[in-house]
Design a protein around this motif. Structure first.
Motif, PDB file in Angstrom:
ATOM      1  N   HIS A 139     -13.944  -5.572   5.752  1.00 12.13           N
ATOM      2  CA  HIS A 139     -14.622  -6.605   4.964  1.00 12.13           C
ATOM      3  C   HIS A 139     -16.073  -6.194   4.721  1.00 12.13           C
ATOM      4  N   HIS A 144     -21.245  -3.457   5.925  1.00 11.03           N
ATOM      5  CA  HIS A 144     -20.645  -2.436   6.771  1.00 11.03           C
ATOM      6  C   HIS A 144     -20.334  -1.140   6.025  1.00 11.03           C
ATOM      7  N   ASP A 170     -23.686  -9.421   5.369  1.00 16.06           N
ATOM      8  CA  ASP A 170     -22.902  -8.528   6.220  1.00 16.06           C
ATOM      9  C   ASP A 170     -22.663  -7.250   5.406  1.00 16.06           C
ATOM     10  N   ASP A 225     -21.297  -3.763  15.845  1.00 13.81           N
ATOM     11  CA  ASP A 225     -21.219  -4.906  14.936  1.00 13.81           C
ATOM     12  C   ASP A 225     -22.485  -5.728  15.101  1.00 13.81           C
TER      13      ASP A 225
HETATM   14 ZN    ZN Z   1     -18.699  -8.187   9.573  1.00 14.49          ZN
END
Ligand code: ZN
Ligand code: VGL
Length: 215
Positions: free
Chosen positions: A86, A53, A51, A118
């Motif tokens: 996060h 971001h 993940d 997302d």
């Molecule tokens: Zn995420």
């Protein structure tokens, strides 16, 4: 006769922010790391997702005045859960868990890097349209039989598993090598969605029968 599909293990988001002390810690997440290391030892081919971001990702509750983490907001593509900040690119929280030990992993697929979309699934972002490229990668390499484990069972694992089935892959989720966030009924829904999609659910012990030891 077509060649048998090749087995591959997809290890989803074993990152510091989803583990103990992290920004979006999933309950008991650290417990699955040894299981995943052991499972990975059975597979000749292992892929990792991460993940990843930007600091101002729209899925962060901090980007929305008067909204709290775990609220749901309406995005251009539909409802979206708002998360604590996060897995920000380049931070310690976005790094893999220090005890994740899979040196033979062949690919790290980063997702969630578009500021306004997302991406739970490793195949399609949350607009359900934008592909990550993973389907083409798997097909080109003839990796047709997917085993999936990691975090979180009710978000990135389940979305990846259901998308993989829709794309025609054979899919098994190794349940005890996953942990869930379980917010707003997400875990029940995820298990139902996976069953409906024809995802096989098994325990890591059963990998012995399901996957010939290749390493
Ligand atoms: Zn995420
Ligand atoms: C995830 C929520 C937000 C996951 C990632 O890995 O399941 N969940 N970002």
């Amino acid at each position: 006769m077509p060649a048998a599909p090749i087995d591959v293990l997809l290890v989803v988001d074993i990152q510091n922010d989803f583990c103990a002390g992290g920004a979006l810690a999933v309950p008991d997440a650290d417990a699955i790391v040894p299981l995943i290391n052991r499972a990975a030892g059975r597979f000749a081919h292992v892929l990792l997702t991460q993940d990843w971001h930007p600091r101002t990702h729209l899925s962060f509750a901090s980007m929305h005045a008067s909204r709290k983490p775990f609220d749901t907001a309406e995005f251009a593509y539909g409802p979206q859960v708002l998360w604590p900040d996060h897995c920000v690119q380049g931070t310690r929280g976005a790094e893999f868990h220090p005890e994740l030990d899979i040196p033979h992993a062949e690919l790290i697929l980063r997702k969630g890097y578009r500021p306004t979309i997302d991406s739970y699934s490793a195949f399609f972002e949350n607009d359900r349209r934008t592909p990550t490229g993973l389907a083409g990668y798997l097909r080109e390499r003839k990796l047709g039989r997917l085993f999936i484990c990691g975090l979180a069972l009710d978000f990135c694992v389940a979305f990846s598993a259901v998308d993989a089935r829709r794309l025609g892959f054979d899919v098994t989720v190794v349940l005890d090598a996953c942990r869930a966030i379980d917010t707003g009924g997400s875990l029940r829904r995820a298990i139902g969605d996976m069953r409906d999609a024809g995802v096989r659910l098994l325990h890591s012990i059963e990998l012995r029968g399901a996957v010939p030891a290749t390493r």
